[in-house]
Scaffold this motif. Sequence first.
Motif, PDB file in Angstrom:
ATOM      1  N   SER A 114       0.263   5.893   5.070  1.00  0.00           N
ATOM      2  CA  SER A 114      -0.944   5.803   4.235  1.00  0.00           C
ATOM      3  C   SER A 114      -1.038   4.440   3.568  1.00  0.00           C
ATOM      4  O   SER A 114      -2.111   3.824   3.539  1.00  0.00           O
TER       5      SER A 114
ATOM      6  N   TYR B   1       0.303   1.666   4.548  1.00  0.00           N
ATOM      7  CA  TYR B   1       0.015   0.659   5.576  1.00  0.00           C
ATOM      8  C   TYR B   1      -1.471   0.683   5.949  1.00  0.00           C
ATOM      9  O   TYR B   1      -2.107  -0.373   6.053  1.00  0.00           O
ATOM     10  N   LEU B   2      -1.997   1.882   6.148  1.00  0.00           N
ATOM     11  CA  LEU B   2      -3.420   1.986   6.499  1.00  0.00           C
ATOM     12  C   LEU B   2      -4.314   1.461   5.383  1.00  0.00           C
ATOM     13  O   LEU B   2      -5.358   0.860   5.650  1.00  0.00           O
ATOM     14  N   MET B   3      -3.899   1.677   4.127  1.00  0.00           N
ATOM     15  CA  MET B   3      -4.657   1.108   3.003  1.00  0.00           C
ATOM     16  C   MET B   3      -4.623  -0.411   3.070  1.00  0.00           C
ATOM     17  O   MET B   3      -5.638  -1.072   2.846  1.00  0.00           O
TER      18      MET B   3
ATOM     19  N   TYR C 217      -7.051   5.637   5.657  1.00  0.00           N
ATOM     20  CA  TYR C 217      -5.733   6.078   5.218  1.00  0.00           C
ATOM     21  C   TYR C 217      -5.660   7.570   4.927  1.00  0.00           C
ATOM     22  O   TYR C 217      -4.588   8.159   4.903  1.00  0.00           O
TER      23      TYR C 217
ATOM     24  N   SER D  54      -0.796   2.135  -4.976  1.00  0.00           N
ATOM     25  CA  SER D  54      -1.322   1.566  -3.730  1.00  0.00           C
ATOM     26  C   SER D  54      -2.575   0.740  -3.965  1.00  0.00           C
ATOM     27  O   SER D  54      -2.778  -0.299  -3.343  1.00  0.00           O
TER      28      SER D  54
END
Length: 187
Positions: free
Chosen positions: A123, A125-127, A133, A184
């Motif tokens: 998550s 990383y996707l953010m 994410y 994040s």
Amino acid sequence: MLAAIAMAFFHGQPQLAVIYGASPSLAVHGMATALVGPVGLVLTIIGVVVCPITSGDTALRSSRITIADELNLNHEKLVSRLKVAVPLFLVAFGLTFIDFGLIWRYFAWSQLIVATVVLYAASAYLMKIEKHYIIALLPAIVCTLISFGYIFQAPEGLLLPSGVANLLSVIATAIVAVLFLKYSFKK
């Protein structure tokens, strides 16, 4: 996978308890013979006996190497390897005297924790790369809820009443999710 097949093959847990009460090998033999025939039976025996042995060997070897690396021990010589391997083997041998069901439940719970951490990492990383994410975050939150719920009410955990455990699980999961999102989005 074998457990799922056994549940379907023997129509649930009561029948499994009867079969496994006699001998787990009877259950494996019955399933393999009926599902994959005599050749498949040989492959099943290899899968049920040989693969776990080699997995155990690999786990002990990688544990020994990890411990030696963390302690900055030179493990090129046999004596150096034995200094780590013997205590590790003794701990593993000691675990054979503990109820396997208990060890298996802790192992399953720890695997869920690892999966949860990986989902949170995915998550994050996707953010970072500005992708969707939520596809990893939602399962991470569900896994967090399950992890808390289990350890709060399991006999090997805190053994809280289910109502209290479920409430605490929701609160703890909300706190973890909020902290994750707050941290994040700061980055």
